[in-house]
Design a protein around this motif. Structure first.
Motif, PDB file in Angstrom:
ATOM      1  N   SER A  13      73.117  28.806  30.982  1.00 22.25           N
ATOM      2  CA  SER A  13      71.999  28.637  30.053  1.00 22.25           C
ATOM      3  C   SER A  13      71.844  27.202  29.569  1.00 22.25           C
ATOM      4  O   SER A  13      70.811  26.858  28.990  1.00 22.25           O
ATOM      5  CB  SER A  13      72.176  29.570  28.852  1.00 22.25           C
ATOM      6  OG  SER A  13      73.409  29.300  28.194  1.00 22.25           O
ATOM      7  N   SER A  14      72.846  26.365  29.795  1.00 17.30           N
ATOM      8  CA  SER A  14      72.767  24.983  29.308  1.00 17.30           C
ATOM      9  C   SER A  14      72.165  24.015  30.324  1.00 17.30           C
ATOM     10  O   SER A  14      71.996  22.830  30.023  1.00 17.30           O
ATOM     11  CB  SER A  14      74.165  24.486  28.897  1.00 17.30           C
ATOM     12  OG  SER A  14      75.002  24.332  30.024  1.00 17.30           O
ATOM     13  N   ALA A  15      71.811  24.478  31.490  1.00 19.80           N
ATOM     14  CA  ALA A  15      71.302  23.586  32.540  1.00 19.80           C
ATOM     15  C   ALA A  15      70.114  22.748  32.060  1.00 19.80           C
ATOM     16  O   ALA A  15      70.000  21.569  32.414  1.00 19.80           O
ATOM     17  CB  ALA A  15      70.935  24.385  33.785  1.00 19.80           C
ATOM     18  N   TRP A  16      69.248  23.311  31.248  1.00 17.75           N
ATOM     19  CA  TRP A  16      68.063  22.594  30.780  1.00 17.75           C
ATOM     20  C   TRP A  16      68.418  21.382  29.904  1.00 17.75           C
ATOM     21  O   TRP A  16      67.600  20.472  29.737  1.00 17.75           O
ATOM     22  CB  TRP A  16      67.122  23.534  30.024  1.00 17.75           C
ATOM     23  CG  TRP A  16      67.632  23.920  28.668  1.00 17.75           C
ATOM     24  CD1 TRP A  16      68.531  24.908  28.364  1.00 17.75           C
ATOM     25  CD2 TRP A  16      67.285  23.299  27.434  1.00 17.75           C
ATOM     26  NE1 TRP A  16      68.765  24.944  27.022  1.00 17.75           N
ATOM     27  CE2 TRP A  16      68.005  23.969  26.415  1.00 17.75           C
ATOM     28  CE3 TRP A  16      66.439  22.251  27.085  1.00 17.75           C
ATOM     29  CZ2 TRP A  16      67.908  23.621  25.076  1.00 17.75           C
ATOM     30  CZ3 TRP A  16      66.345  21.910  25.737  1.00 17.75           C
ATOM     31  CH2 TRP A  16      67.068  22.597  24.754  1.00 17.75           C
ATOM     32  N   PRO A  19      68.581  17.436  32.247  1.00 15.38           N
ATOM     33  CA  PRO A  19      67.544  17.290  33.268  1.00 15.38           C
ATOM     34  C   PRO A  19      67.733  16.086  34.189  1.00 15.38           C
ATOM     35  O   PRO A  19      67.281  16.109  35.325  1.00 15.38           O
ATOM     36  CB  PRO A  19      66.250  17.155  32.448  1.00 15.38           C
ATOM     37  CG  PRO A  19      66.690  16.596  31.141  1.00 15.38           C
ATOM     38  CD  PRO A  19      68.049  17.209  30.898  1.00 15.38           C
ATOM     39  N   ARG A  38      75.314  17.106  24.183  1.00 10.50           N
ATOM     40  CA  ARG A  38      74.115  17.922  24.325  1.00 10.50           C
ATOM     41  C   ARG A  38      74.289  19.298  23.698  1.00 10.50           C
ATOM     42  O   ARG A  38      73.351  19.834  23.095  1.00 10.50           O
ATOM     43  CB  ARG A  38      73.734  18.066  25.796  1.00 10.50           C
ATOM     44  CG  ARG A  38      73.525  16.736  26.520  1.00 10.50           C
ATOM     45  CD  ARG A  38      72.217  16.062  26.160  1.00 10.50           C
ATOM     46  NE  ARG A  38      72.125  14.719  26.691  1.00 10.50           N
ATOM     47  CZ  ARG A  38      71.643  14.396  27.882  1.00 10.50           C
ATOM     48  NH1 ARG A  38      71.182  15.322  28.701  1.00 10.50           N
ATOM     49  NH2 ARG A  38      71.603  13.132  28.262  1.00 10.50           N
TER      50      ARG A  38
END
Length: 103
Positions: A13-16, A19, A38
């Motif tokens: 869920s932290s991929a965003w 970027p 982040r």
């Protein structure tokens, strides 16, 4: 709520939050600083729990002490200083001046 981990060990869920990085190529050791930054700044509570379980409170407190003033928003920095009992922190003159100007 449990966190689903990507093959690299980071919460999927932290991929965003990353970027400008190749998320699948990020490693927990090499990218620890940006991961801490982040997730402390914009992560969900589940991701924050994962962060503390993975890196531990001492490492996160050290990161906040050394880098938090420059890399976190004022609000996040204040919160994490309070939560982690960080009394003293690194704040170079140039960083204090930039924050005072609203950067």
């Amino acid at each position: 709520m449990s966190v689903i981990l990507a093959p690299n060990g980071l919460p999927e869920s932290s991929a965003w939050l990353f970027p400008e990085y190749d998320f699948s190529g990020m490693t927990l050791a090499a990218y620890s600083g940006v991961v801490i930054e982040r997730i402390l700044e914009r992560g969900t509570w589940s991701e924050v729990n994962w962060l503390f379980n993975h890196y531990g409170e001492p490492k996160i407190a050290e990161w906040v002490q050394r880098h938090g003033f420059r890399l976190l928003s004022g609000r996040s920095f204040s919160l994490w200083r309070l939560v982690l009992n960080v009394k003293e922190f690194v704040a170079p003159d140039w960083a204090r001046e930039a924050k005072a100007m609203g950067w």
